[in-house]
Design a protein around this motif. Structure first.
Motif, mmCIF file in Angstrom:
data_model
loop_
_atom_site.group_PDB
_atom_site.id
_atom_site.type_symbol
_atom_site.label_atom_id
_atom_site.label_comp_id
_atom_site.label_asym_id
_atom_site.label_seq_id
_atom_site.Cartn_x
_atom_site.Cartn_y
_atom_site.Cartn_z
ATOM 1 N N MET A 83 29.701 58.086 47.115
ATOM 2 C CA MET A 83 30.725 59.101 47.338
ATOM 3 C C MET A 83 31.405 59.512 46.034
ATOM 4 S SD MET A 83 32.558 57.420 50.708
ATOM 5 C CE MET A 83 33.895 58.630 50.808
ATOM 6 N N GLY A 84 31.192 58.712 44.979
ATOM 7 C CA GLY A 84 31.868 58.939 43.706
ATOM 8 C C GLY A 84 32.991 57.964 43.465
ATOM 9 N N GLY A 85 33.107 56.937 44.323
ATOM 10 C CA GLY A 85 34.192 55.968 44.219
ATOM 11 C C GLY A 85 34.148 55.140 42.949
ATOM 12 N N ARG A 86 35.333 54.783 42.446
ATOM 13 C CA ARG A 86 35.430 54.066 41.183
ATOM 14 C C ARG A 86 36.326 52.831 41.233
ATOM 15 N NH1 ARG A 86 31.722 56.788 40.703
ATOM 16 N NH2 ARG A 86 31.253 58.415 39.167
ATOM 17 N N SER A 87 37.112 52.676 42.305
ATOM 18 C CA SER A 87 38.099 51.597 42.347
ATOM 19 C C SER A 87 37.968 50.809 43.644
ATOM 20 C CB SER A 87 39.514 52.180 42.238
ATOM 21 O OG SER A 87 40.493 51.170 42.302
ATOM 22 N N VAL A 88 37.798 49.483 43.534
ATOM 23 C CA VAL A 88 37.607 48.626 44.697
ATOM 24 C C VAL A 88 38.625 47.494 44.674
ATOM 25 C CG1 VAL A 88 36.025 47.100 45.936
ATOM 26 C CG2 VAL A 88 35.140 49.144 44.793
ATOM 27 N N SER A 89 39.257 47.264 45.800
ATOM 28 C CA SER A 89 40.195 46.151 45.943
ATOM 29 C C SER A 89 39.634 45.129 46.912
ATOM 30 C CB SER A 89 41.551 46.650 46.462
ATOM 31 O OG SER A 89 42.397 45.554 46.768
ATOM 32 N N LEU A 90 39.733 43.868 46.527
ATOM 33 C CA LEU A 90 39.319 42.774 47.407
ATOM 34 C C LEU A 90 40.504 42.233 48.196
ATOM 35 C CD1 LEU A 90 36.785 40.850 45.144
ATOM 36 C CD2 LEU A 90 36.355 42.642 46.834
ATOM 37 N N THR A 91 41.587 42.981 48.222
ATOM 38 C CA THR A 91 42.729 42.624 49.055
ATOM 39 C C THR A 91 42.571 43.286 50.418
ATOM 40 O OG1 THR A 91 44.241 42.359 47.197
ATOM 41 C CG2 THR A 91 45.222 42.775 49.348
ATOM 42 N N PRO A 92 42.352 42.516 51.466
ATOM 43 C CA PRO A 92 42.221 43.091 52.809
ATOM 44 C C PRO A 92 43.602 43.322 53.412
ATOM 45 C CG PRO A 92 41.937 40.730 52.895
ATOM 46 C CD PRO A 92 42.201 41.060 51.454
ATOM 47 N N ILE A 93 43.637 43.651 54.703
ATOM 48 C CA ILE A 93 44.938 43.794 55.368
ATOM 49 C C ILE A 93 45.663 42.454 55.328
ATOM 50 C CG2 ILE A 93 46.126 44.387 57.522
ATOM 51 C CD1 ILE A 93 43.694 46.154 58.213
ATOM 52 N N VAL A 94 44.972 41.387 55.703
ATOM 53 C CA VAL A 94 45.472 40.023 55.517
ATOM 54 C C VAL A 94 44.308 39.154 55.037
ATOM 55 C CG1 VAL A 94 47.322 40.149 57.248
ATOM 56 C CG2 VAL A 94 45.019 39.444 57.940
ATOM 57 N N LEU A 130 39.039 51.865 47.571
ATOM 58 C CA LEU A 130 38.478 51.291 48.777
ATOM 59 C C LEU A 130 38.870 49.823 48.858
ATOM 60 C CD1 LEU A 130 36.527 51.544 51.236
ATOM 61 C CD2 LEU A 130 34.753 50.637 49.731
ATOM 62 N N HIS A 131 39.426 49.423 49.995
ATOM 63 C CA HIS A 131 39.725 48.021 50.240
ATOM 64 C C HIS A 131 38.604 47.421 51.078
ATOM 65 C CE1 HIS A 131 44.113 47.681 49.038
ATOM 66 N NE2 HIS A 131 43.773 48.917 48.747
ATOM 67 N N VAL A 132 38.122 46.272 50.663
ATOM 68 C CA VAL A 132 37.051 45.596 51.383
ATOM 69 C C VAL A 132 37.556 44.242 51.858
ATOM 70 C CG1 VAL A 132 34.687 44.733 51.312
ATOM 71 C CG2 VAL A 132 35.319 46.739 49.945
ATOM 72 N N GLU A 133 37.411 43.990 53.152
ATOM 73 C CA GLU A 133 37.860 42.729 53.734
ATOM 74 C C GLU A 133 36.748 41.685 53.576
ATOM 75 O OE1 GLU A 133 40.247 42.202 57.667
ATOM 76 O OE2 GLU A 133 38.138 41.861 58.170
ATOM 77 N N GLY A 134 36.737 41.011 52.421
ATOM 78 C CA GLY A 134 35.788 39.927 52.230
ATOM 79 C C GLY A 134 36.011 38.840 53.263
ATOM 80 N N THR A 135 37.282 38.560 53.500
ATOM 81 C CA THR A 135 37.671 37.648 54.576
ATOM 82 C C THR A 135 39.071 38.011 55.036
ATOM 83 O OG1 THR A 135 37.898 35.321 55.254
ATOM 84 C CG2 THR A 135 38.658 35.883 53.049
ATOM 85 N N HIS A 174 32.441 33.962 49.003
ATOM 86 C CA HIS A 174 31.640 34.883 48.202
ATOM 87 C C HIS A 174 32.465 35.591 47.121
ATOM 88 C CE1 HIS A 174 28.305 34.356 50.921
ATOM 89 N NE2 HIS A 174 28.997 34.804 51.950
ATOM 90 N N MET A 175 33.689 35.120 46.869
ATOM 91 C CA MET A 175 34.588 35.873 46.002
ATOM 92 C C MET A 175 33.960 36.199 44.646
ATOM 93 S SD MET A 175 38.286 34.782 44.496
ATOM 94 C CE MET A 175 39.020 35.677 43.137
ATOM 95 N N PHE A 176 33.430 35.199 43.962
ATOM 96 C CA PHE A 176 32.898 35.445 42.623
ATOM 97 C C PHE A 176 31.584 36.223 42.669
ATOM 98 C CE2 PHE A 176 35.970 32.112 41.611
ATOM 99 C CZ PHE A 176 36.574 32.657 40.485
ATOM 100 N N GLU A 177 30.829 36.082 43.723
ATOM 101 C CA GLU A 177 29.645 36.920 43.893
ATOM 102 C C GLU A 177 30.053 38.388 44.007
ATOM 103 O OE1 GLU A 177 26.237 35.490 46.510
ATOM 104 O OE2 GLU A 177 27.889 34.212 47.210
#
Length: 359
Positions: free
Chosen positions: A95-106, A53-58, A114-117
Motif C-alpha cells: 500500500m506504500g506503508g512505512r511505519s509499523v508499531s508492535l503495540t497492540p490495543i493491549v 499500522l499497528h500489529v497485534e503480535g500478542t 516472536h518479538m525479535f523475529e
C-alpha cells in the motif's frame, strides 16, 4: 513564562477544563459548518495510506495496570504466527506503508515469543522506515536491551512508567515488579550511553505529578538533560470505553478524562488501524479492547481492500450521522476530525492539512 501560561496558572483547574471544552466545541462546529466537504475530501486521501499500522503480535500482558482495560478484557488471548505477520506487513508495504508499531490495543511485546523475529523482519525491509512499541519493561532484560540497540536506525522504544518508588509503581502497574522494571530502564539507558547508540527512548509517565520525586526521579531527570531519555507526562487518563472507572483512576491519583465533544467521525477511522492476532482488521487501534469495530480480515481480503471497503465506509458514515456504535459512545479517547485543536489530521499550527481555502 508566557502571558498565556500565567493566565492559565491563575485559573482553577475546573474552570480551565470547562474553557477547553468550550473551545473544542466552537472549533469543531466551525470546521464542521464551513469546511466539512474539504475536510472529508482530504481525509479520504489520508485514508488511502494509514499513517501507521499497528500489529497485534500478542494481546497477552504480564501486568494489570489500573489505567488499562487489559484486566477486564474478555477477548481470547492469543499470539500471531510469523507467517501471518509477514503477510500483514507485505500487504501494508504494498500500500506504500512505512511505519509499523508492535503495540497492540493491549498486550506487552516482550511477552510475544516472536518479538525479535518481527523486529528482524521489519529491520530487513527497506520500505519500512520506522517501528516502535510500548512496554512495561518488566521482561526487558539487559541481554534483550543489547539486542534492541541493533535496531536503533528505525526503532523507538516507549516504556509505560507507574512511578518512582516501589509502592506507587506496583499499585499503578498492578504487579510487584518495580525493581525489575527499574533495573531494565537504567540498563537500557546505560547501554545507550556506553555504546553511543542514538535509539529514541521515551519514559511515558503513568503516575500522578505528586509521585515525581525521589532519588530515581532525580537520576532520570539528569539522564534526560543529557539527551539519553525523554520523559513524557500524561495529563489525564481515558476510560477505555467505560472499562476503566473514574473511581479506579482516582484511587491512585490519576485524573480521569472527561467525555469529549463528539461531532462527525473520529480521526482514528482514517489514520490508525490495527490487525489483530487472528487477522481481523479493527478500525480503532487504541481503545476498542473487545474489538467491536472489526471491518474485515486479512486472511480473507488484502489489507488495502479492507481499508477501502464497505465496512470502514459504513462506520465512518455512522459517525458522521452521529449514530455512534456503543463502544464509541462510551469512549473518552475520541478526537473529532473537525477539531483542529486536537486532531492530528491538522498541521501543528492548527491549520487544516491540504488546500482548504477553496471551501
Amino acid at each position: 513564562m508566557s502571558i498565556r501560561s500565567q493566565v492559565r496558572a491563575l485559573l482553577p483547574a475546573s474552570l480551565r477544563a470547562r474553557l477547553r471544552h468550550v473551545l473544542d466545541v466552537v472549533d469543531t462546529e466551525w470546521h464542521h459548518l464551513f469546511h466539512r466537504k474539504a475536510i472529508r475530501r482530504r481525509l479520504e486521501e489520508l485514508r488511502k495510506l494509514p499513517r501507521g499500522l499497528h500489529v497485534e503480535g500478542t494481546n497477552i500482558c504480564n501486568a494489570s495496570c489500573v489505567f488499562c482495560a487489559y484486566p477486564q478484557m474478555e477477548r481470547r488471548k492469543t499470539t500471531m504466527s510469523m507467517d501471518d505477520f509477514r503477510k500483514v506487513v507485505d500487504d501494508y508495504v504494498e500500500m506504500g506503508g512505512r511505519s509499523v508499531s508492535l503495540t497492540p490495543i493491549v498486550g506487552d511485546p516482550f511477552v510475544d515469543k516472536h518479538m525479535f523475529e518481527r523486529l528482524d523482519d521489519l529491520m530487513a525491509r527497506e520500505e519500512v522506515r520506522s517501528m516502535s512499541f510500548y512496554t512495561n519493561a518488566i521482561l526487558m532484560t539487559r541481554e534483550k536491551s543489547e539486542r534492541l540497540m541493533s535496531y536503533a536506525e528505525k526503532l523507538h522504544v516507549h516504556v509505560s512508567w507507574g512511578g518512582f518508588d516501589a509502592a506507587t509503581w506496583n499499585e499503578i502497574m498492578g504487579v510487584a515488579k518495580f525493581e525489575a522494571a527499574r533495573d531494565a530502564v537504567l540498563d537500557f539507558i546505560e547501554l545507550k550511553e556506553t555504546t553511543a547508540t542514538a535509539i529514541p527512548f521515551t519514559l511515558a509517565l503513568r503516575c500522578p505529578p505528586s509521585a515525581c520525586h525521589g532519588e530515581l526521579w532525580d537520576r532520570l531527570r539528569a539522564l534526560e538533560s543529557k539527551g539519553l531519555v525523554e520523559i513524557a507526562d500524561m495529563p489525564d487518563y481515558d476510560s477505555w470505553a467505560g472499562k476503566v472507572t473514574p473511581e479506579a483512576l482516582d484511587s491512585v491519583g490519576l485524573t480521569p478524562r472527561k467525555m469529549p465533544y463528539k461531532r462527525g467521525a473520529c480521526e482514528l477511522l482514517f489514520t490508525k488501524p490495527v490487525v489483530l492476532a487472528n487477522g481481523d482488521v479493527n478500525a480503532c487501534a487504541c481503545r476498542d479492547v473487545e474489538a467491536e469495530l472489526v471491518v474485515g480480515n486479512v486472511n480473507e481480503t488484502p489489507l488495502a481492500e479492507v481499508w477501502a471497503g464497505d465496512g470502514i465506509d459504513g462506520l465512518i458514515e455512522q459517525h458522521e450521522a452521529g449514530d455512534y456504535p456503543d463502544v464509541c459512545k462510551r469512549c473518552t479517547y475520541f478526537v473529532s476530525v473537525y477539531n483542529s485543536r486536537k486532531s492530528r489530521t491538522f498541521s501543528r499550527d492548527g491549520q487544516p492539512s491540504g488546500n482548504w481555502a477553496e471551501d
